[in-house]
Design a protein around this motif. Sequence first.
Motif, PDB file in Angstrom:
ATOM      1  N   ASP A 195      27.678  43.633  57.358  1.00  0.00           N
ATOM      2  CA  ASP A 195      26.653  42.820  56.706  1.00  0.00           C
ATOM      3  C   ASP A 195      25.509  42.616  57.703  1.00  0.00           C
ATOM      4  O   ASP A 195      25.721  42.550  58.918  1.00  0.00           O
ATOM      5  CB  ASP A 195      27.261  41.474  56.298  1.00  0.00           C
ATOM      6  N   ILE A 196      24.285  42.540  57.180  1.00  0.00           N
ATOM      7  CA  ILE A 196      23.119  42.339  58.047  1.00  0.00           C
ATOM      8  C   ILE A 196      23.125  40.944  58.667  1.00  0.00           C
ATOM      9  O   ILE A 196      22.668  40.746  59.787  1.00  0.00           O
ATOM     10  CB  ILE A 196      21.816  42.559  57.242  1.00  0.00           C
ATOM     11  N   LYS A 225      24.536  44.137  48.000  1.00  0.00           N
ATOM     12  CA  LYS A 225      25.662  43.375  47.456  1.00  0.00           C
ATOM     13  C   LYS A 225      25.336  42.821  46.077  1.00  0.00           C
ATOM     14  O   LYS A 225      24.179  42.459  45.845  1.00  0.00           O
ATOM     15  CB  LYS A 225      26.023  42.227  48.406  1.00  0.00           C
ATOM     16  N   PRO A 226      26.310  42.747  45.164  1.00  0.00           N
ATOM     17  CA  PRO A 226      27.696  43.227  45.322  1.00  0.00           C
ATOM     18  C   PRO A 226      27.748  44.759  45.371  1.00  0.00           C
ATOM     19  O   PRO A 226      26.993  45.419  44.659  1.00  0.00           O
ATOM     20  CB  PRO A 226      28.403  42.673  44.076  1.00  0.00           C
ATOM     21  N   ILE A 227      28.631  45.276  46.201  1.00  0.00           N
ATOM     22  CA  ILE A 227      28.700  46.708  46.441  1.00  0.00           C
ATOM     23  C   ILE A 227      29.144  47.453  45.184  1.00  0.00           C
ATOM     24  O   ILE A 227      30.188  47.147  44.613  1.00  0.00           O
ATOM     25  CB  ILE A 227      29.663  47.040  47.599  1.00  0.00           C
ATOM     26  N   ASP A 228      28.332  48.411  44.772  1.00  0.00           N
ATOM     27  CA  ASP A 228      28.693  49.246  43.627  1.00  0.00           C
ATOM     28  C   ASP A 228      29.678  50.325  44.086  1.00  0.00           C
ATOM     29  O   ASP A 228      29.368  51.072  45.018  1.00  0.00           O
ATOM     30  CB  ASP A 228      27.433  49.902  43.052  1.00  0.00           C
ATOM     31  N   PRO A 229      30.859  50.425  43.468  1.00  0.00           N
ATOM     32  CA  PRO A 229      31.871  51.396  43.913  1.00  0.00           C
ATOM     33  C   PRO A 229      31.372  52.840  43.911  1.00  0.00           C
ATOM     34  O   PRO A 229      31.710  53.614  44.812  1.00  0.00           O
ATOM     35  CB  PRO A 229      33.012  51.211  42.904  1.00  0.00           C
ATOM     36  N   SER A 256      23.803  44.138  52.477  1.00  0.00           N
ATOM     37  CA  SER A 256      23.000  42.912  52.489  1.00  0.00           C
ATOM     38  C   SER A 256      22.836  42.376  51.076  1.00  0.00           C
ATOM     39  O   SER A 256      22.963  43.106  50.096  1.00  0.00           O
ATOM     40  CB  SER A 256      21.612  43.178  53.091  1.00  0.00           C
ATOM     41  N   GLY A 257      22.550  41.082  51.006  1.00  0.00           N
ATOM     42  CA  GLY A 257      22.158  40.479  49.745  1.00  0.00           C
ATOM     43  C   GLY A 257      20.721  40.851  49.423  1.00  0.00           C
ATOM     44  O   GLY A 257      19.982  41.367  50.279  1.00  0.00           O
ATOM     45  N   PHE A 258      20.292  40.575  48.213  1.00  0.00           N
ATOM     46  CA  PHE A 258      18.958  40.994  47.762  1.00  0.00           C
ATOM     47  C   PHE A 258      17.856  40.450  48.667  1.00  0.00           C
ATOM     48  O   PHE A 258      16.915  41.159  49.006  1.00  0.00           O
ATOM     49  CB  PHE A 258      18.736  40.540  46.319  1.00  0.00           C
ATOM     50  N   SER A 259      17.977  39.192  49.085  1.00  0.00           N
ATOM     51  CA  SER A 259      16.908  38.559  49.864  1.00  0.00           C
ATOM     52  C   SER A 259      16.732  39.194  51.239  1.00  0.00           C
ATOM     53  O   SER A 259      15.675  39.080  51.853  1.00  0.00           O
ATOM     54  CB  SER A 259      17.182  37.057  50.021  1.00  0.00           C
ATOM     55  N   ASP A 260      17.789  39.857  51.742  1.00  0.00           N
ATOM     56  CA  ASP A 260      17.723  40.475  53.066  1.00  0.00           C
ATOM     57  C   ASP A 260      17.521  41.987  53.009  1.00  0.00           C
ATOM     58  O   ASP A 260      17.467  42.639  54.042  1.00  0.00           O
ATOM     59  CB  ASP A 260      19.029  40.210  53.844  1.00  0.00           C
ATOM     60  N   PHE A 261      17.391  42.554  51.806  1.00  0.00           N
ATOM     61  CA  PHE A 261      17.445  44.004  51.695  1.00  0.00           C
ATOM     62  C   PHE A 261      16.261  44.674  52.393  1.00  0.00           C
ATOM     63  O   PHE A 261      16.418  45.685  53.077  1.00  0.00           O
ATOM     64  CB  PHE A 261      17.505  44.425  50.222  1.00  0.00           C
TER      65      PHE A 261
END
Length: 250
Positions: free
Chosen positions: A56-57, A106-110, A84-89
Amino acid sequence: MKYTIVVAEDEELLLNNLIQKIQRADQDFEVVGKAQTGSQAYELIEQLTPDVVITDIRMPVMDGITLLTKVREQFPLTKFIITSGFSDFDYARSAINLKVSDYLLKPIDPDELKTVLLKIKKEFQITKSSYDEVFNPGTTRMSPAQIAALLKDFLVENYAQDINLNLIANNLNYSPSYLTKIFCQVYDCTPSKYIINLRMSQAQKMLQHNPELSIRQIGEITGYHDQGYFSRIFKKHTGKSPIEFRGGNE
């Protein structure tokens, strides 16, 4: 062969969920360590020398970018995937000059995870095939000292290239730690340190004797495609930046 992964994620539920997704995505990858802080991850990476790190970032104690930078200095061929979450992408993507293999939101797409792991596996397979001629199970008939000498000669000839010691060890049916051990017994340093010493020695010669070459060009010739990273490694090794070293030796 199995490719090893260390996963770093501060939220335990997300950490365990990501590990399960990795296990389902590709059975050729094995999670050998998990951490909930950047410093824990760094200790695991030093101990286990994994092929891949997924982090994670935003991590407590040591963030993902700092972790990546520190690991890159010691293990330059470790593959990194940053989550990372959207705000940190956008911030995560700004680390592209650190040679991150990919970024996952995130959430990680398989399916995205599976695609990234497949890409990394193909890169490993291409690299491994280039080692088969020199390092193969037949080589293990040699004594440990002879294998260490063979590796040393290979490093001298190819120091400017990306050399994956985990894949070389696997070709010999050794663990990376055993290959490092027999090399250290003969040459009193790890193979990774030996590569850095070769690169720095050549860089110093070129800075002294090749004024027509820029610092960026010298970095690229000696295996560093990011000038900032080359300068940091050089200063750590010599106590001077490349510019200071060149100025003091003209």
